[in-house]
Design an enzyme around this catalytic site. Structure first.
Site, PDB file in Angstrom:
ATOM      1  N   GLU A 252       1.235  -1.500   0.105  1.00  0.00           N
ATOM      2  CA  GLU A 252       0.348   0.218   0.356  1.00  0.00           C
ATOM      3  C   GLU A 252       0.535   0.813  -0.257  1.00  0.00           C
ATOM      4  OE1 GLU A 252      -3.606   2.410   2.424  1.00  0.00           O
ATOM      5  OE2 GLU A 252      -2.250   0.516   3.634  1.00  0.00           O
ATOM      6  N   LYS A 317      -9.766   2.129  -3.174  1.00  0.00           N
ATOM      7  CA  LYS A 317     -10.278   1.320  -1.722  1.00  0.00           C
ATOM      8  C   LYS A 317     -11.164   2.246  -1.641  1.00  0.00           C
ATOM      9  CE  LYS A 317      -8.869   1.444   2.753  1.00  0.00           C
ATOM     10  NZ  LYS A 317      -7.995   1.761   4.012  1.00  0.00           N
ATOM     11  N   CYS A 369      -6.091  -2.623   3.137  1.00  0.00           N
ATOM     12  CA  CYS A 369      -5.024  -2.439   4.314  1.00  0.00           C
ATOM     13  C   CYS A 369      -7.312  -2.722   5.762  1.00  0.00           C
ATOM     14  CB  CYS A 369      -5.419  -1.184   4.623  1.00  0.00           C
ATOM     15  SG  CYS A 369      -4.497  -1.031   6.319  1.00  0.00           S
TER      16      CYS A 369
END
Length: 491
Positions: A252, A317, A369
């Site tokens: 990430e 995301k 994440c």
């Protein structure tokens, strides 16, 4: 007073069942002691207080690591970070106060206790964006109950843990409540025995080579503009040593400037790996300009970005971390303290309808994440995917238990979907996890290195992928109603 203290101590035992301690029997001890305290309460109000104290112990210990990101990297003084963390834990503890008081009012039975616990855990997962951390089922991933996960996910494991532990206490009592709880527990154990022999997904091709690059860039340096060039050098040099034919994954925000600011470097890395028979996937911030203005995303992209059929291979995301990636009520609170102005805290969530990534002839379901904590999102995107990828930067939480708890939860997603999971991180835990949720290969934390491994593409779907949480929410409601009705009949 002694029962209040016992409730607090029981809550403190709860996190010991999770990483990094992995003392999973403590899960049952903790829940059983909490149920016992609830049963001994003389009023609903007292049950509420004992449940809150139980939750306070659970979260006060289990998420104490939250203050690390606030203090060490959010520039919040310690005298503020610790109270903020305590307030957060005290708020989360209310969910267990509600569970205890509902159980007291509706029958004080294991059925009501387990059902209300699961329902409130589910609410906790979405209320005010949700905090789906420390679900009881995660503590069972390395136990004989783990085969329940492909059937009902972490939800069924949570229900099993709470029901079995509270039934053990209820066996001391007489009456129909005991027999109904015992019957439900027996069904769960029988289902577990059957699940040990069930397989829901199948291999889809040969083992595939993969290389996960762990850059180990210190969090206090990572976002400095002066560090950008050195970060590119680190990842380029590590990647150049990877053998031909590998799927290469950077974590990430491996690069801290936007893709649009550095397309030549990123695309050159992708073309070089493609020429060597490999492929490239990286985390990178993204900037989009359209008729609505400028928006920013935390993204993962397959490079070269444009596929042969002309489509962009990028995923933005969806589940953003409050304050870390966006600031609630930002017009009111930005600028009050440095923690509300963290780097890259102005992201926009991606569209849920985004496609999965395609590379080297396989479909990969991507998660960034925090997203890997949402069972339904992972289950939905896993349909048609050969494997799962999650990239993360847990450097925000230093050497605390937070990153290891995060890793344990990621393993559950592999088990729930019957798919291998490739986990690339900045400083650990970088790992390859098989379809049973077991660690195949992993790098030590806080080490700059490359994990060379293989993964098995798989196809098919588990029952949990097809049904999600809803059957278990319905079952939880039925358990609560059944416990309540049994109480009424016997009054």
């Amino acid at each position: 007073m002694r029962y209040r203290l016992l409730a607090l101590m029981a809550g403190l035992l709860f996190p010991l069942a999770f990483a990094p301690y992995d003392l999973w029997p403590m899960l049952f001890v903790s829940i059983a002691a909490g149920f016992f305290c609830q049963q001994q309460a003389g009023s609903a109000r007292e049950a509420l207080l004992r449940g809150w104290l139980y939750g306070l112990g659970m979260f006060g210990f289990g998420i104490s690591w939250v203050h690390v990101s606030m203090h060490d990297y959010g520039f919040m003084p310690l005298w503020m970070a610790i109270p903020f963390t305590a307030i957060f834990a005290a708020f989360l503890a209310l969910f267990y106060g509600l569970s205890f008081t509902l159980t007291w009012r509706l029958g004080r039975s294991a059925l009501v206790f387990a059902g209300s616990w699961l329902l409130l855990d589910w609410v906790r997962g979405w209320f005010l964006t949700g905090f789906p951390w420390l679900y009881a089922g995660y503590g069972l991933i390395d136990t004989p109950l783990a085969p329940l996960a492909p059937i009902g996910g972490v939800w069924l494991l949570t229900l099993a843990a709470v029901l079995l532990a509270s039934t053990a206490i209820q066996l001391r009592q007489s009456g129909p409540q005991r027999w109904f709880s015992l019957g439900m527990s027996a069904l769960l154990l029988a289902g577990t025995a059957i699940a040990h022999n069930l397989t829901f997904t199948q291999p889809n091709g040969a083992m595939q080579p993969v290389a996960l690059v762990q850059g180990n860039i210190p969090q206090d340096l990572k976002w400095q503009i002066s560090m950008r060039e050195r970060t590119r050098e680190i990842y380029h040099e590590l990647t150049a040593t990877i053998p031909d034919g590998h799927l290469v994954i950077w974590p990430e925000s491996a690069l801290t400037d936007f893709y649009q600011s550095t397309p030549d470097f990123v695309e050159a890395e992708g073309r070089a790996l493609e020429a060597r028979g490999g492929a490239f996937i990286t985390g990178v911030p993204w900037r989009t300009v359209d008729n609505r203005g400028v928006s920013y995303h935390n993204s993962i992209a397959a490079i070269p970005l444009i596929s042969e059929d002309g489509h962009e291979r990028v995923y933005h995301k969806q589940k953003l971390v409050p304050f870390g990636e966006y600031v609630p009520m930002q017009s009111l609170i930005r600028g009050l303290i440095p923690f509300f102005d963290l780097p890259m805290s102005g992201f926009t969530p991606g569209d849920p309808s985004q496609a999965n990534l395609h590379t080297l002839g396989h479909t990969i379901a991507p998660f960034i994440c925090y997203e890997i904590l949402y069972p339904e999102q992972v289950a939905t995107r896993s349909h048609g995917a050969d494997a799962l990828i999650t990239i993360s930067n847990d450097a925000w939480f230093g050497t605390s238990a937070g990153p290891l708890q995060h890793f344990q939860m990621a393993r559950m997603r592999a088990l729930e979907t019957g798919r291998w999971l490739l986990r690339g991180t900045n400083n650990g835990v970088t790992a390859v996890i098989d379809d049973q949720g077991q660690i195949i290969d992993a790098l030590p934390q806080f080490e700059r290195n490359i994990l060379l491994s293989q993964y098995q593409p798989r196809r098919g779907s588990t029952p949990f992928m097809n049904t999600g949480v809803w059957p278990w929410l319905v079952l939880a409601v039925l358990m609560v109603v059944a416990g309540w009705r049994i109480r009424i009949r016997n009054e």
